[in-house]
Motif scaffolding. Sequence first.
Motif, PDB file in Angstrom:
ATOM      1  N   THR A  21      39.334  26.716  31.117  1.00 12.63           N
ATOM      2  CA  THR A  21      38.331  27.247  32.060  1.00 12.63           C
ATOM      3  C   THR A  21      39.010  27.975  33.204  1.00 12.63           C
ATOM      4  N   HIS A  22      40.099  27.439  33.721  1.00 15.21           N
ATOM      5  CA  HIS A  22      40.830  28.072  34.807  1.00 15.21           C
ATOM      6  C   HIS A  22      41.370  29.432  34.371  1.00 15.21           C
ATOM      7  N   ASP A  25      38.385  31.837  33.943  1.00 20.68           N
ATOM      8  CA  ASP A  25      37.828  32.236  35.241  1.00 20.68           C
ATOM      9  C   ASP A  25      38.776  33.157  36.002  1.00 20.68           C
TER      10      ASP A  25
END
Length: 147
Positions: A21-22, A25
Amino acid sequence: MNYAPHLIACVLGIAIGGAATHVFDSSGLANERTAHKRDNEVNAQKLASLSEHAARAASDAIAAHNAAAARIASLDDQYHQERKTHEAGNAKNRAAIANGTRRLRITIANEGARHPKDPSSAPPATWAMEPVATPSYHQRLEKVFLD
């Protein structure tokens, strides 16, 4: 029961998901920053173009104003010179009339001859020649700038 392997797998899954996710994003944020930078450059170019156009328009307006002021000054000088010339001619004519070298002729209409005993029926004296109407200073300026 031994929950340790399941707990480690669960924690490892959460860590991998958080890392993914990091990364996702951060790449989306980088794309958004790039798009923002591109938009800012385009807007800066548009503003620079508008600024140049406004500066050119202001410069043209100032030049037109200065040209009109020069034309007005030139016409003002010309009309003042004409006025001085006419005033000098009038002064010369007044002096010539005053010292007798020139005569002023005034004609009186013959209407009074019809009723010689009634002087009130006679028309007023008129000039032998009608004065020529010349346009005033302001009328000449209007003609120059409005035509």
